[in-house]
Scaffold this motif. Structure first.
Motif, PDB file in Angstrom:
ATOM      1  N   ARG A 265       0.463  -1.251  -0.134  1.00  0.00           N
ATOM      2  CA  ARG A 265      -0.134  -0.193  -0.244  1.00  0.00           C
ATOM      3  C   ARG A 265       0.328   1.169   0.358  1.00  0.00           C
ATOM      4  O   ARG A 265       0.656   1.972  -0.962  1.00  0.00           O
ATOM      5  CB  ARG A 265      -0.509  -0.163   1.024  1.00  0.00           C
ATOM      6  CG  ARG A 265      -2.038   1.393   1.336  1.00  0.00           C
ATOM      7  CD  ARG A 265      -3.131   0.502   2.506  1.00  0.00           C
ATOM      8  NE  ARG A 265      -3.674  -0.790   2.207  1.00  0.00           N
ATOM      9  CZ  ARG A 265      -3.846  -1.903   3.260  1.00  0.00           C
ATOM     10  NH1 ARG A 265      -3.825  -0.147   4.630  1.00  0.00           N
ATOM     11  NH2 ARG A 265      -4.535  -2.796   3.474  1.00  0.00           N
ATOM     12  N   GLU A 266       1.719   1.563   0.937  1.00  0.00           N
ATOM     13  CA  GLU A 266       2.780   2.357   0.680  1.00  0.00           C
ATOM     14  C   GLU A 266       3.151   2.844  -0.086  1.00  0.00           C
ATOM     15  O   GLU A 266       3.393   4.166  -0.532  1.00  0.00           O
ATOM     16  CB  GLU A 266       3.170   2.465   1.968  1.00  0.00           C
ATOM     17  CG  GLU A 266       4.530   3.845   2.307  1.00  0.00           C
ATOM     18  CD  GLU A 266       3.023   4.664   2.972  1.00  0.00           C
ATOM     19  OE1 GLU A 266       3.667   6.012   2.482  1.00  0.00           O
ATOM     20  OE2 GLU A 266       1.969   4.923   3.264  1.00  0.00           O
ATOM     21  N   ALA A 267       4.089   2.439  -1.315  1.00  0.00           N
ATOM     22  CA  ALA A 267       4.961   2.374  -1.923  1.00  0.00           C
ATOM     23  C   ALA A 267       4.330   2.800  -2.762  1.00  0.00           C
ATOM     24  O   ALA A 267       3.877   4.088  -3.390  1.00  0.00           O
ATOM     25  CB  ALA A 267       5.493   0.701  -2.902  1.00  0.00           C
TER      26      ALA A 267
ATOM     27  N   ARG B  33      -4.852  -0.670  -8.155  1.00  0.00           N
ATOM     28  CA  ARG B  33      -4.551  -2.128  -8.864  1.00  0.00           C
ATOM     29  C   ARG B  33      -3.016  -1.978  -9.385  1.00  0.00           C
ATOM     30  O   ARG B  33      -2.798  -3.252  -9.168  1.00  0.00           O
ATOM     31  CB  ARG B  33      -5.943  -2.557  -8.322  1.00  0.00           C
ATOM     32  CG  ARG B  33      -5.918  -4.021  -9.508  1.00  0.00           C
ATOM     33  CD  ARG B  33      -7.478  -4.703  -9.668  1.00  0.00           C
ATOM     34  NE  ARG B  33      -7.349  -6.123  -9.763  1.00  0.00           N
ATOM     35  CZ  ARG B  33      -8.025  -6.644  -9.126  1.00  0.00           C
ATOM     36  NH1 ARG B  33      -7.772  -6.464  -7.461  1.00  0.00           N
ATOM     37  NH2 ARG B  33      -7.651  -8.147  -8.706  1.00  0.00           N
ATOM     38  N   VAL B  34      -3.645  -1.729 -10.122  1.00  0.00           N
ATOM     39  CA  VAL B  34      -2.995  -1.470 -11.838  1.00  0.00           C
ATOM     40  C   VAL B  34      -1.501  -1.166 -10.816  1.00  0.00           C
ATOM     41  O   VAL B  34       0.007  -1.929 -11.362  1.00  0.00           O
ATOM     42  CB  VAL B  34      -2.765  -0.697 -13.188  1.00  0.00           C
ATOM     43  CG1 VAL B  34      -2.183  -0.948 -13.828  1.00  0.00           C
ATOM     44  CG2 VAL B  34      -4.473  -1.077 -13.754  1.00  0.00           C
ATOM     45  N   PHE B  35      -0.902  -0.207  -9.733  1.00  0.00           N
ATOM     46  CA  PHE B  35       0.361  -0.059  -9.350  1.00  0.00           C
ATOM     47  C   PHE B  35       0.982  -1.220  -8.960  1.00  0.00           C
ATOM     48  O   PHE B  35       1.484  -1.485  -8.570  1.00  0.00           O
ATOM     49  CB  PHE B  35       0.696   1.216  -8.992  1.00  0.00           C
ATOM     50  CG  PHE B  35       0.757   2.352  -9.848  1.00  0.00           C
ATOM     51  CD1 PHE B  35       0.180   1.894 -11.667  1.00  0.00           C
ATOM     52  CD2 PHE B  35       1.184   3.764  -9.607  1.00  0.00           C
ATOM     53  CE1 PHE B  35       0.497   3.965 -12.819  1.00  0.00           C
ATOM     54  CE2 PHE B  35       0.873   5.005 -10.701  1.00  0.00           C
ATOM     55  CZ  PHE B  35       0.577   4.733 -11.924  1.00  0.00           C
ATOM     56  N   ALA B  36      -0.208  -1.532  -7.790  1.00  0.00           N
ATOM     57  CA  ALA B  36       0.181  -2.721  -6.935  1.00  0.00           C
ATOM     58  C   ALA B  36       0.865  -4.110  -7.917  1.00  0.00           C
ATOM     59  O   ALA B  36       2.223  -4.584  -7.335  1.00  0.00           O
ATOM     60  CB  ALA B  36      -1.195  -3.076  -6.219  1.00  0.00           C
ATOM     61  N   ALA B  37      -0.421  -4.421  -8.906  1.00  0.00           N
ATOM     62  CA  ALA B  37       0.757  -5.374  -9.924  1.00  0.00           C
ATOM     63  C   ALA B  37       1.937  -5.480 -10.429  1.00  0.00           C
ATOM     64  O   ALA B  37       1.887  -6.054 -10.794  1.00  0.00           O
ATOM     65  CB  ALA B  37      -0.750  -5.778 -10.279  1.00  0.00           C
ATOM     66  N   SER B  38       1.624  -3.629 -11.102  1.00  0.00           N
ATOM     67  CA  SER B  38       2.898  -3.734 -12.086  1.00  0.00           C
ATOM     68  C   SER B  38       4.102  -2.886 -11.815  1.00  0.00           C
ATOM     69  O   SER B  38       3.359  -1.044 -11.995  1.00  0.00           O
ATOM     70  CB  SER B  38       2.416  -3.700 -13.584  1.00  0.00           C
ATOM     71  OG  SER B  38       3.437  -3.089 -14.738  1.00  0.00           O
ATOM     72  N   GLU B  39       4.369  -3.028 -11.546  1.00  0.00           N
ATOM     73  CA  GLU B  39       6.125  -2.189 -10.844  1.00  0.00           C
ATOM     74  C   GLU B  39       6.568  -1.346 -12.759  1.00  0.00           C
ATOM     75  O   GLU B  39       6.269  -0.301 -12.542  1.00  0.00           O
ATOM     76  CB  GLU B  39       7.421  -2.936 -10.637  1.00  0.00           C
ATOM     77  CG  GLU B  39       7.396  -2.860  -8.886  1.00  0.00           C
ATOM     78  CD  GLU B  39       7.513  -1.948  -8.348  1.00  0.00           C
ATOM     79  OE1 GLU B  39       7.681  -1.028  -8.541  1.00  0.00           O
ATOM     80  OE2 GLU B  39       6.615  -1.923  -6.714  1.00  0.00           O
ATOM     81  N   PHE B  40       6.153  -2.440 -13.309  1.00  0.00           N
ATOM     82  CA  PHE B  40       6.194  -1.003 -14.258  1.00  0.00           C
ATOM     83  C   PHE B  40       5.720  -0.874 -15.085  1.00  0.00           C
ATOM     84  O   PHE B  40       6.088   0.708 -15.426  1.00  0.00           O
ATOM     85  CB  PHE B  40       6.597  -2.609 -15.842  1.00  0.00           C
ATOM     86  CG  PHE B  40       6.053  -1.839 -17.144  1.00  0.00           C
ATOM     87  CD1 PHE B  40       7.622  -1.768 -17.743  1.00  0.00           C
ATOM     88  CD2 PHE B  40       5.120  -2.164 -17.904  1.00  0.00           C
ATOM     89  CE1 PHE B  40       6.855  -0.747 -19.332  1.00  0.00           C
ATOM     90  CE2 PHE B  40       4.327  -1.618 -19.099  1.00  0.00           C
ATOM     91  CZ  PHE B  40       5.748  -1.024 -19.733  1.00  0.00           C
TER      92      PHE B  40
END
Length: 960
Positions: free
Chosen positions: A21-23, A52-59
């Motif tokens: 969550r924090e990142a 949700r997208v950022f949590a799944a994908s660092e890219f």
């Protein structure tokens, strides 16, 4: 009131796992500072999905925060909200590349565009708007577009320096880029390599300022293309390019001419290369030339016959992968591990390699589209196909989620708790435990189906089965030692068996096999020796089985079929033992070996509706304009069904009239299909017959055994062709011809389809001599001309023939008109004495023409045989139909006899005796054909029936 994007961006944080969550919050806040306030509810909704997208994908998180302008563009353009229309992505790539001033700019533009499109796709995928098919198709379309646009740009620059390559005829020539693997199947992963092969149409030289060979030109072009896409720059890469699937692999030339490619695959091509080329397609460059090349390579990929030899190769590939998995401890690999993606692909592609050459619907590149086709064709149970499909979607989705984390080509499940949490969340599960349970259930089912398909060894049999007979077959022991082994196995004449084996071993077939083919035969022969020993006449069974093996020639894939399938092998030996005709039939048509795999279906004879549906489906899979393929398929269908009838006749047993009726029904179904093919062909050229509505029709009338539902295994088709007149009318097409000419050509076309010899043989021999005026008459006859001839010119024997005539294909209106004309002719009043005399005289002429000396009783032509019974039935039908029209209703002898008895025209006992004698003679005729024993049986076998029939004949015809 406006809403600050940061507020919308962070609205989805609550559903994220705490460790992520924090990142994600920091990334979203950074992006929010770069975006303007937005009012659009749709844009706000999509911004809310970014957590949700950022949590799944660092890219995705890095791409969005690195390039907020791309986020603004995706929202403003609406590209994010919808699936791309066909061609729009290719146009976007072309536009991006068009203005590149040099290769550095080309690379930059491609990479920036790639980052935008990958961000869009992750956003849609993880955000819940795109399913797996959209993801893989979009990635594949993007790869195609990047390859095509970059290649066009580079080719123009190269032509400025070296000139354009030209074919010998002066036409333009371009590089062909073949996409293989997942690119070829439109199944590209999120971070896949692209597997490509380069080729060019023909050798020569360019004609520019700096002349070089075509090979050198296209080599430079291919190298430039790989560099443009593959080389990492400050902007990243576009696609990693893998060219190791080309001829001779990494050590082979990067580009080859079409002729060199074709020569390589014909000479050196291996089974795994066939496997790789199943998905091959022209994805960039000169695509028309690419399709020409693939057509030239198709015989290498798809064998025209059933290719069970592919099983060994696939099994070898699988064993290699399993060893690699074990060696590298890759049990957690979603692609290569047990129950992984590769196993699903193996299951599907095994059927393609075996059957794809004969069944074009199986030449499908995409796994998800192929699985339901395999189920519809009956090669996979529907439940299995459904399980494999669900597993494939789950595994590929999981694979994408792994690769979307950092845009890396990874297939292995994570071991770190945080990454496991991320994967479970990204795939919609509450935690890792729930995800892992579903994953393992899918993989267990896949591995179970995979194991059931290929097994651990080629056949599920005791390891030592047939081992003692191996040295006997190979001639490794002296005849004195081999003979007792054969005697113990069950062979009464070991010396004859040894001579037979030696003849095969030293003959041209064995010597002509490749090393692999000889190895297969060495595995098969001991098994055949065991199977033949279990029959009533082992030596006979073995000799006929070897006859079939020799007929196979160099198509050693059929040997693999018999090695792989003990059931098919036992079926073959039993059928060969029972009937030399069946053995010879299979020898002429070895593709029929596939019919032996399932004895339940093999002995279950289909009814007319099932036959029609099956043949319709098979023909529908072929191009409508490919007459050669259609003719071959008609023959294969007829050959297989004929074998089923023969096998059921000598196996479970069939009543003789059932044999004739089944063979007649088969002929009718095939005739109807052949006529439809002929009509389509003519109508494409000339249009349909004109002159009235509905258009004038055409029908095939069956005479003789076809007309009476009493066809034999080798019967000709006695037929005539009738059509409806429309005076002065022509066909309706641009190349109109008179209707009469159209129908004449239709008859000729139908006979061509039936009688032309193809690799599968002749469909049917045809006898048209019963048409009006016989050989001297026209091939096709109008209905009025037929009525006139039958009324005024026909001989009594032609009216006899009409008793057994019926419509078998074509227009219902013509069929009804024929039935009316037949009824009118048959129901005429006749002089009984004159009729009796004419029938007797015709029978005497037939007897005279078949008066050659012979041993035993000729079941057809001798006094008291089939012809006598048929002539009596025809005489009574013509004699009594005027007063009793019901007599003319049926065309088969048994039903006519029953009608005559019911009406009191023939005594019940006499009718039953004649029916019994007819059945016995028909049965003997069928059996004699299957046993290839001529036309005669010992008279005693028929238990006095011929004498009784002769007595009835004398009472009927010999009194004056």
């Amino acid at each position: 009131m406006s809403v600050v994007p940061a507020e919308a961006l962070t609205s989805g944080l609550g559903v994220l796992p705490a460790p992520l969550r924090e990142a994600v919050k920091q990334r979203l806040q950074a992006l929010g500072e770069a975006l303007p306030p937005l009012r659009d509810p749709l844009a706000l909704d999509w911004l809310g999905r970014l957590a949700r997208v950022f949590a799944a994908s660092e890219f995705a998180a890095q791409a969005a925060t690195r390039d907020p302008a791309a986020v603004r563009d995706l929202l403003a353009s609406g590209d994010l909200y919808r699936r791309y229309a066909p061609g729009s992505l290719a146009a976007r790539v072309r536009d991006a590349v068009a203005e590149a001033e040099d290769e550095a700019a080309l690379k930059h533009r491609l990479r920036v565009l790639r980052r935008r499109e990958y961000l869009r796709l992750v956003w849609r995928d993880v955000g819940g708007a795109a399913d797996l098919s959209e993801v893989t198709a979009t990635l594949s379309e993007l790869a195609d577009a990047c390859l095509a646009s970059a290649l066009d740009w580079l080719a123009r620059r190269a032509a400025e320096v070296y000139g354009e390559p030209r074919a010998a005829d002066g036409g333009a020539m371009g590089l062909v880029v073949l996409g293989l693997g997942k690119l070829g199947g439109y199944e590209l992963n999120f971070s896949s390599d692209v597997d490509i092969v380069f080729a060019y149409p023909e050798d020569g030289e360019t004609g520019g300022p700096r002349t070089i060979s075509h090979h050198e030109f296209f080599l430079k072009l291919a190298q430039s293309l790989i560099n443009a896409l593959h080389e990492p720059t400050a902007d990243g890469f576009v696609f990693r390019v893998d060219t190791r699937l080309r001829p001779f692999g990494a050590s082979g030339p990067l580009v080859l001419s079409f002729d060199a490619m074709e020569h390589y695959y014909q000479t050196h091509g291996r089974e795994w290369e066939r496997y790789a080329f199943i998905k091959a397609r022209a994805c960039a460059g000169d695509r028309a030339a690419g399709e020409e090349l693939l057509a030239r390579l198709k015989p290498f990929v798809y064998r025209r016959y059933l290719d069970y030899g592919a099983l060994d190769a696939i099994r070898g590939m699988k064993a290699m992968i399993e060893r690699e998995v074990e060696r590298r401890a890759m049990a957690g690999n979603l692609k290569l591990g047990p129950g992984g993606i590769r196993e699903i692909e193996f299951i599907a592609q095994t059927h393609q390699l075996i059957r794809g050459g004969r069944e074009r619907p199986l030449q499908e590149r995409a796994t998800l589209d192929l699985l339901p086709r395999l189920a519809r064709a009956g090669y996979l149970p529907q439940a299995v196909a459904d399980e494999l499909r669900e597993a494939y979607i789950f595994l590929r989705t999981s694979e994408h989620r792994l690769q979307q984390v950092a845009d890396r080509q990874v297939h292995t499940l994570p071991s770190e708790p945080l990454e496991r949490e991320r994967l479970a969340f990204a795939t919609g599960f509450a935690d890792w435990t729930a995800y892992a349970a579903v994953l393992e259930a899918h993989r267990a089912r896949v591995h179970q189906h995979f194991t059931a398909l290929l097994g651990g060894e080629p056949a599920a049999r005791p390891a030592d089965e047939g081992r003692g007979l191996v040295p006997v077959w190979l001639g490794q022991i002296e005849p004195e030692r081999a003979a007792p082994i054969l005697e113990q196995a069950g062979y009464g004449d070991p010396s004859a068996v040894l001579a037979l084996l030696k003849g095969l071993r030293e003959g041209p077939v064995y010597r002509g096999f490749s090393t692999e083919g000889r190895a297969r035969l060495d595995r098969l022969l001991p098994l055949l020796l065991l199977d033949a020993a279990a029959t009533r006449e082992p030596g006979v069974a073995l000799a006929r089985a070897i006859q079939i093996i020799e007929s196979i020639g160099r198509r050693s894939a059929y040997l693999s079929l018999l090695i792989e399938n003990g059931t098919a092998r036992a079926q073959l030996v039993n059928l060969a033992a029972a009937s030399p005709w069946i053995a010879a039939w299979i020898s002429r048509h070895p593709v029929l070996l596939d019919e032996l795999l399932d004895p339940r279906e093999f002995y279950a004879l289909a009814d007319r509706a099932a036959l029609e549906a099956d043949l319709t489906d098979q023909l529908a899979a072929l191009p409508e304009d490919d007459l050669e393929a259609q003719m071959e398929r008609l023959r294969e269908f007829k050959n297989a069904e004929l074998l089923r009838v023969a096998a059921a006749d000598i196996g479970p047993g069939l009543a003789p009239e059932r044999v004739g009726a089944q063979l007649a029904t088969l002929a009718e179904v095939v005739l109807a299909a052949a006529l439809a093919i002929a009509q389509r062909d003519l109508e494409r050229r000339h249009g349909a017959p004109g002159g009235r509505e509905p258009p004038p029709g055409f029908a095939v009338i069956g005479y003789g055994k076809l007309g009476s539902h009493e066809l034999g295994y080798a019967s000709d088709l006695d037929m005539i062709f009738l059509y409806e007149e429309a005076e002065g009318a022509t066909t309706t097409g641009a190349r109109a011809i008179p209707n009469e000419l159209y129908f004449a050509r239709l008859g000729q076309r139908l006979i061509h389809i039936l009688t032309t010899r193809t690799p599968a043989g002749v469909l049917y021999e045809v006898d048209m001599r019963l048409r009006p005026s016989g050989k001297a008459g026209p091939l096709v006859t109008s209905l009025p001309a037929f009525r006139r001839y039958q009324s005024k010119e026909a001989w009594t024997w032609e009216h006899q023939a009409l008793v057994r005539a019926r419509p078998v294909a074509g227009s219902a209106a013509v069929a009804a008109a024929f039935e009316a004309a037949r009824r009118e002719i048959l129901c005429r009043s006749r002089d009984p004495d004159a009729l009796r005399r004419e029938v007797r005289e015709m029978r005497a002429r037939i007897a005279e023409s078949h008066a050659q000396p012979h041993e035993g009783f000729d079941v057809k032509y001798d006094r008291g045989g089939i012809v006598d019974i048929e002539f009596m039935v025809q005489y009574w039908a013509l004699r009594w139909a005027h007063d009793h029209p019901d007599v003319a209703r049926h065309t088969d002898n048994i039903n006519i006899l029953e009608t005559l008895a019911r009406l009191g025209l023939v005594e019940d006992e006499r009718a039953r005796l004649l029916a019994s004698a007819y059945r016995r003679c028909l049965s003997a005729e069928h059996r004699l054909k299957l046993m290839e024993r001529g036309a005669c049986v010992p008279l005693a076998e028929l238990e006095g029936l011929p004498e009784a029939v002769a007595g009835i004949w004398n009472e009927t015809f010999e009194r004056e």
